[in-house]
Design an enzyme around this catalytic site. Structure first.
Site, PDB file in Angstrom:
ATOM      1  N   CYS A  72       0.854  -1.240  -0.317  1.00  0.00           N
ATOM      2  CA  CYS A  72       0.124   0.029   0.021  1.00  0.00           C
ATOM      3  C   CYS A  72       1.038   1.222  -0.073  1.00  0.00           C
ATOM      4  CB  CYS A  72      -0.833  -0.166   1.141  1.00  0.00           C
ATOM      5  SG  CYS A  72      -1.859   1.561   1.357  1.00  0.00           S
ATOM      6  N   HIS A 166      -2.751  -3.903 -10.939  1.00  0.00           N
ATOM      7  CA  HIS A 166      -3.456  -2.916 -11.214  1.00  0.00           C
ATOM      8  C   HIS A 166      -3.877  -2.982 -12.785  1.00  0.00           C
ATOM      9  CE1 HIS A 166      -2.472  -0.433  -7.524  1.00  0.00           C
ATOM     10  NE2 HIS A 166      -1.384  -1.108  -7.517  1.00  0.00           N
ATOM     11  N   GLU A 220     -10.434   0.759  -6.046  1.00  0.00           N
ATOM     12  CA  GLU A 220      -9.445  -0.183  -5.273  1.00  0.00           C
ATOM     13  C   GLU A 220     -10.047  -1.611  -5.027  1.00  0.00           C
ATOM     14  OE1 GLU A 220      -6.988   0.711  -2.190  1.00  0.00           O
ATOM     15  OE2 GLU A 220      -6.484   2.768  -2.695  1.00  0.00           O
ATOM     16  N   CYS A 229      -4.334   6.335  -4.314  1.00  0.00           N
ATOM     17  CA  CYS A 229      -3.990   4.846  -4.398  1.00  0.00           C
ATOM     18  C   CYS A 229      -2.249   5.272  -4.851  1.00  0.00           C
ATOM     19  CB  CYS A 229      -4.653   4.167  -5.354  1.00  0.00           C
ATOM     20  SG  CYS A 229      -4.034   2.342  -5.347  1.00  0.00           S
ATOM     21  N   GLY A 232      -1.373   2.639  -7.049  1.00  0.00           N
ATOM     22  CA  GLY A 232      -1.980   2.683  -8.294  1.00  0.00           C
ATOM     23  C   GLY A 232      -1.292   4.066  -9.245  1.00  0.00           C
TER      24      GLY A 232
END
Ligand SMILES: N[C@H](CCC[C@H](N)C(=O)O)C(=O)O
Length: 286
Positions: A72, A166, A220, A229, A232
């Protein structure tokens, strides 16, 4: 159980310091409960901070639905801030382990507190089998602007892993949240659970503003739309370069703030810089 609420560009999590608190026996269930924005604390998920035998700390991240993720990008900045601000580390360069990988971080300290963090996010993973995705790679071995259909809509998507999967789609114009026929909320859940992504996927929708600036909204995996994100944005930077749309250094505008990204040509690593904010601390009654 004491917790700290923190956010990075509006991507907010409940953090538990397992150096001092007993680690929860069922973190998935705890993530579901604390994330609820009416009956819980309210967050995009839960992050457990604890000891590591190869880094300054280990991070274990759980989405709002209780699913665990490998990484994350916004949370790792907040973990570094927590470690420094709460005196667990005094260095201004730290390492955090997540899912077996070690992430180096450089801290920006102002007034004795961390305000921003630069993260070495590592090398992007482009091999479809490792993203993982069933979409076919191009001649360079990456899934770039590949066809993906949802209903009667043909999308062009680029698949990148930053430790977590992703799916990046560049669109002519990003709607504001809540606009009629908002493609993020209409297509996000279908992409998240698309059969082409066996471990589900985080879906990024990107509007190109210039070769050095994009706007991004993200649906997400396991949390729905978030205000930002970090993994991301890292995947968006890689997808922009792979598809010839952006330069290697870009600014990503997200609903919750801006992140600075660079996919460095010499070492093939992605570097992400952004804010980290402590919102409040509290006591969870268990
Ligand atoms: N939902 C993601 C994890 C959180 C990623 C995001 N919040 C970030 O800042 O990178 C997944 O299941 O892979």
């Amino acid at each position: 159980m004491r917790f700290t609420k923190m956010q990075g560009a509006g991507n907010d999590y409940v953090y538990v310091d397992c150096f001092s608190e007993t680690a929860p026996s069922d973190p998935a269930e705890l993530a579901r409960r604390v994330s609820d924005r009416h009956f819980g604390v309210g967050a995009d998920g839960l992050v457990l901070i604890g000891p590591s035998d190869k880094a300054d700390a280990e991070m274990r991240m759980f989405n709002a639905d209780g699913s665990a993720s490998q990484m994350c990008g916004n949370a790792v900045r907040c973990v570094a801030k927590y470690l420094y601000d709460h005196g667990r580390c005094t260095k201004e360069t730290l390492t955090v382990e997540s899912f077996g990988e070690t992430y180096p971080l450089d801290l920006v300290v102002e007034g004795g507190k961390v305000t921003r963090v630069r993260v070495d996010m590592g090398e992007p993973i482009l091999d479809p089998a490792k993203v993982p995705t069933r979409l076919k790679a191009n001649q360079e071995g990456a899934v770039c602007d590949a066809d993906l259909t949802i209903g009667d809509r043909l999308l062009k998507v680029t698949a990148v892993s930053m430790g977590n999967p992703h799916c990046v789609e560049f669109v002519p114009e990003l709607p504001e949240p809540g606009a009629p026929h908002d493609l993020v909320v209409n297509y996000g859940p279908h992409l998240e659970n698309h059969e082409m992504f066996p471990e589900r996927v985080n879906a990024e929708f990107v509007e190109l503003i210039s070769p050095t600036r994009v706007r991004q909204r993200t649906w997400e995996r396991g949390s729905g739309e978030t205000l930002a994100c970090g993994t991301g944005a890292s995947a968006v930077c890689v997808a922009g370069v792979l598809s010839g749309r952006t330069e290697r250094k870009i600014t990503v505008e997200l609903l919750g703030g801006e992140l600075e990204l660079e996919w460095n040509e010499s070492d093939n690593r992605v570097y992400k810089t952004g804010p980290a904010v402590e919102v409040f601390t509290g006591e969870w009654p268990e």
